[in-house]
Design a protein around this motif. Structure first.
Motif, PDB file in Angstrom:
ATOM      1  N   PHE A   8       0.862  -1.154   0.000  1.00  0.00           N
ATOM      2  CA  PHE A   8       0.000   0.000   0.000  1.00  0.00           C
ATOM      3  C   PHE A   8       0.898   1.202   0.000  1.00  0.00           C
ATOM      4  O   PHE A   8       1.865   1.243   0.713  1.00  0.00           O
ATOM      5  N   TYR A   9       0.574   2.104  -0.842  1.00  0.00           N
ATOM      6  CA  TYR A   9       1.415   3.281  -0.811  1.00  0.00           C
ATOM      7  C   TYR A   9       0.582   4.540  -0.716  1.00  0.00           C
ATOM      8  O   TYR A   9      -0.352   4.749  -1.448  1.00  0.00           O
ATOM      9  N   LEU A  10       0.924   5.315   0.237  1.00  0.00           N
ATOM     10  CA  LEU A  10       0.294   6.610   0.383  1.00  0.00           C
ATOM     11  C   LEU A  10       1.334   7.631  -0.007  1.00  0.00           C
ATOM     12  O   LEU A  10       2.504   7.439   0.242  1.00  0.00           O
ATOM     13  N   SER A 276      17.686   0.838  -2.223  1.00  0.00           N
ATOM     14  CA  SER A 276      17.596   0.060  -3.451  1.00  0.00           C
ATOM     15  C   SER A 276      18.839   0.222  -4.314  1.00  0.00           C
ATOM     16  O   SER A 276      19.458   1.277  -4.354  1.00  0.00           O
ATOM     17  N   TYR A 277      19.172  -0.862  -4.976  1.00  0.00           N
ATOM     18  CA  TYR A 277      20.368  -0.908  -5.828  1.00  0.00           C
ATOM     19  C   TYR A 277      21.656  -0.567  -5.080  1.00  0.00           C
ATOM     20  O   TYR A 277      22.453   0.276  -5.494  1.00  0.00           O
ATOM     21  N   THR A 278      21.789  -1.184  -3.934  1.00  0.00           N
ATOM     22  CA  THR A 278      23.053  -1.210  -3.208  1.00  0.00           C
ATOM     23  C   THR A 278      23.277  -2.690  -2.881  1.00  0.00           C
ATOM     24  O   THR A 278      22.432  -3.527  -3.208  1.00  0.00           O
ATOM     25  N   ILE A 300      13.856  -1.850  -0.696  1.00  0.00           N
ATOM     26  CA  ILE A 300      15.085  -2.638  -0.775  1.00  0.00           C
ATOM     27  C   ILE A 300      15.151  -3.365  -2.109  1.00  0.00           C
ATOM     28  O   ILE A 300      15.661  -4.483  -2.192  1.00  0.00           O
ATOM     29  N   SER A 301      14.659  -2.715  -3.166  1.00  0.00           N
ATOM     30  CA  SER A 301      14.730  -3.312  -4.506  1.00  0.00           C
ATOM     31  C   SER A 301      16.176  -3.546  -4.902  1.00  0.00           C
ATOM     32  O   SER A 301      17.054  -2.748  -4.581  1.00  0.00           O
ATOM     33  N   GLY A 302      16.405  -4.596  -5.623  1.00  0.00           N
ATOM     34  CA  GLY A 302      17.707  -4.802  -6.243  1.00  0.00           C
ATOM     35  C   GLY A 302      18.871  -4.886  -5.276  1.00  0.00           C
ATOM     36  O   GLY A 302      19.936  -4.346  -5.547  1.00  0.00           O
ATOM     37  N   THR A 320       3.464   1.923   4.807  1.00  0.00           N
ATOM     38  CA  THR A 320       2.702   2.504   3.713  1.00  0.00           C
ATOM     39  C   THR A 320       3.338   2.144   2.382  1.00  0.00           C
ATOM     40  O   THR A 320       2.699   2.223   1.356  1.00  0.00           O
ATOM     41  N   LEU A 321       4.632   1.783   2.423  1.00  0.00           N
ATOM     42  CA  LEU A 321       5.272   1.331   1.188  1.00  0.00           C
ATOM     43  C   LEU A 321       6.332   0.300   1.518  1.00  0.00           C
ATOM     44  O   LEU A 321       7.212   0.537   2.333  1.00  0.00           O
ATOM     45  N   LEU A 322       6.179  -0.838   0.902  1.00  0.00           N
ATOM     46  CA  LEU A 322       7.167  -1.893   1.047  1.00  0.00           C
ATOM     47  C   LEU A 322       7.514  -2.342  -0.353  1.00  0.00           C
ATOM     48  O   LEU A 322       6.670  -2.851  -1.071  1.00  0.00           O
ATOM     49  N   ASN A 323       8.727  -2.096  -0.777  1.00  0.00           N
ATOM     50  CA  ASN A 323       9.116  -2.460  -2.139  1.00  0.00           C
ATOM     51  C   ASN A 323      10.279  -3.435  -2.081  1.00  0.00           C
ATOM     52  O   ASN A 323      11.383  -3.085  -1.704  1.00  0.00           O
ATOM     53  N   LEU A 324       9.975  -4.682  -2.447  1.00  0.00           N
ATOM     54  CA  LEU A 324      10.976  -5.738  -2.382  1.00  0.00           C
ATOM     55  C   LEU A 324      11.378  -6.195  -3.779  1.00  0.00           C
ATOM     56  O   LEU A 324      12.007  -7.237  -3.938  1.00  0.00           O
ATOM     57  N   SER A 325      11.021  -5.411  -4.789  1.00  0.00           N
ATOM     58  CA  SER A 325      11.189  -5.882  -6.160  1.00  0.00           C
ATOM     59  C   SER A 325      12.646  -6.112  -6.528  1.00  0.00           C
ATOM     60  O   SER A 325      13.561  -5.631  -5.857  1.00  0.00           O
ATOM     61  N   ALA A 326      12.837  -6.850  -7.615  1.00  0.00           N
ATOM     62  CA  ALA A 326      14.167  -7.119  -8.162  1.00  0.00           C
ATOM     63  C   ALA A 326      15.117  -7.783  -7.167  1.00  0.00           C
ATOM     64  O   ALA A 326      16.305  -7.518  -7.140  1.00  0.00           O
TER      65      ALA A 326
END
Ligand SMILES: *[C@@H]1O[C@H](CO)[C@@H](O)[C@H](O)[C@H]1NC(C)=O
Ligand SMILES: *[C@@H]1O[C@H](CO)[C@@H](O)[C@H](O)[C@H]1NC(C)=O
Ligand SMILES: *[C@@H]1O[C@H](CO)[C@@H](O)[C@H](O)[C@H]1NC(C)=O
Ligand SMILES: *[C@@H]1O[C@H](CO)[C@@H](O)[C@H](O)[C@H]1NC(C)=O
Ligand SMILES: *[C@@H]1O[C@H](CO)[C@@H](O)[C@H](O)[C@H]1NC(C)=O
Ligand SMILES: *[C@@H]1O[C@H](CO)[C@@H](O)[C@H](O)[C@H]1NC(C)=O
Ligand SMILES: *[C@@H]1O[C@H](CO)[C@@H](O)[C@H](O)[C@H]1NC(C)=O
Ligand SMILES: *[C@@H]1O[C@H](CO)[C@@H](O)[C@H](O)[C@H]1NC(C)=O
Length: 335
Positions: A8-10, A276-278, A300-302, A320-326
């Motif tokens: 969910f992203y606000l 992300s991307y580290t 924490i993408s990539g 509110t935002l959890l991004n685990l992509s890549a």
């Protein structure tokens, strides 16, 4: 591929910027008389620029409004009433310059009259166009500054060490798409002297030669640190996660930066983390994240994480935002 059903992203981020936002310049009600000295210094400053909307296009792209504030700067009007200028209401000294997104096209030489305004506390020149000129060492003379924002204004070259004289600074933003770079020796001086810093934003500043240990003694008052896309290399020491007041940490797009989430995160203030991307050292999502009950954003993408998505992630209810992509996670997000 996993289905991120619990995303969910606000867009209402809890940015704590209000304390630094500029007071409106037009609200001064008392009849102030701006000194002749200040008025002519400002008019000479204005002479350095031509004005064109194009040069503030990044401003519009970032969702802010841009217009030529200096158009209201006229000899026969009290300078404390000019757009982008605010005076101390008792002394009449100019203390605040909010000139972001003002279509300024030109350069600011070190003998500029801007540097003859010793009472300035707030200076924002973001989203103008300083034509790849260097950031003048003379900014270091504005010793009362608490807020300095030179972001996205096409400065180039080395950040001058003289900025470390600004020991009252609470907020420093030198982010930009120009060609600004920082050296280890300057970072050390800044860290050593700017002990009141709360916000330090250096996105896109070339820090490829900076030794990460120079961040060792960062001010414990720091609430927001942003080092996206800085060509950082090496291993970040986990003391960053121990800064007691740090709420927001952005380190994204530094593909040669490795870091390790500490087993115990003593800073309970952290709300926003974008790495992300580290490179995360272990590849496993550290359990200590589960202790950060008030976490809002975790990006924490990539980062080469793998394995099952830990069940304790479901315990964090404030996201509110959890991004685990890549990454190479397997399985479903725990509900
Ligand atoms: C000056 O302005 C500040 C903030 O707006 C206000 O708190 C203060 O009372 C004012 N002082 C005078 C003398 O008007
Ligand atoms: C900015 O100023 C320079 C020199 O004064 C001029 O050559 C250039 O065209 C200006 N840029 C824009 C976008 O107006
Ligand atoms: C630290 O700031 C003080 C003024 O506040 C200045 O005199 C001193 O030179 C600064 N030190 C460094 C390393 O810049
Ligand atoms: C710098 O100014 C720009 C434009 O006003 C703003 O978007 C940005 O948040 C400011 N940076 C800081 C650290 O306040
Ligand atoms: C960056 O700065 C260097 C030296 O100042 C210059 O040669 C180079 O053209 C600049 N690059 C860009 C993209 O502005
Ligand atoms: C950090 O501060 C301590 C104590 O002031 C000092 O001994 C040490 O050299 C500093 N470390 C760095 C990397 O500046
Ligand atoms: C998550 O919540 C469950 C149920 O409340 C609890 O048993 C478990 O210890 C929690 N895990 C973590 C890592 O906090
Ligand atoms: C998640 O991160 C990826 C990679 O950085 C990005 O492309 C994507 O837009 C992000 N998704 C959200 C919802 O922010």
């Amino acid at each position: 591929m996993i289905r991120l059903s619990k995303l969910f992203y606000l867009l209402l981020l809890l940015f704590s910027q209000q304390s630094f936002s500029s007071p409106s310049s037009s609200s001064s009600s008392s009849a102030l008389v701006c000194s002749q000295h200040q008025s002519s210094a400002l008019l000479q400053f204005k002479q350095l620029f031509s004005f064109s909307k194009e040069v503030s296009s990044f401003c519009e792209a970032a969702g802010h409004h841009s217009y030529p504030k200096m158009e209201s700067w006229k000899q026969d009007i009290d300078c404390c009433l000019w757009d982008g200028v605010m005076c101390d209401n008792t002394s009449g000294d100019v203390i605040d310059h909010e000139l972001s997104c003002s279509w300024l096209n030109g350069t600011i030489p070190s003998n500029s009259f801007l540097f003859h305004l010793p009472h300035l506390q707030h200076l924002n020149l973001a989203y103008n166009y300083f034509n790849h000129s260097p950031i003048s060492f003379a900014f270091g003379q504005l010793s009362r500054l608490r807020y300095l924002n030179l972001s996205y204004s096409m400065f180039s070259g080395q950040v001058p060490y003289e900025l470390s004289h600004l020991s009252k600074l609470a907020s420093l933003d030198l982010s930009g798409y120009g060609n600004v770079s920082l050296e280890t020796s300057v970072v050390k001086r800044l860290v050593q002297n700017l002990t009141k810093l709360r916000e330090l934003h250096l996105d896109h500043v070339d820090m490829s030669s900076v030794s990460l240990s120079s961040f060792m003694n960062l001010s414990s008052s720091l609430t927001s640190l942003s080092l996206n896309n800085c060509l950082l290399r090496g291993r970040l020491l986990d003391h960053i996660f121990r800064l007691p007041n740090l709420r927001e940490l952005r380190l994204a797009d530094n593909p040669q930066l490795s870091w390790f989430f500490p087993m115990v995160i003593s800073s309970k203030a952290l709300r926003f983390l974008d790495v992300s991307y580290t490179i995360h050292d272990s590849g496993e999502l550290p359990k200590s994240i589960g202790e950060l009950k008030f976490f809002r954003h975790l990006i924490i993408s990539g980062c080469n994480f793998y394995g099952p998505i830990p069940t304790w992630l479901g315990n964090l209810t404030q996201f509110t935002l959890l991004n685990l992509s890549a990454n190479n996670f397997a399985g479903a997000i725990p509900m």
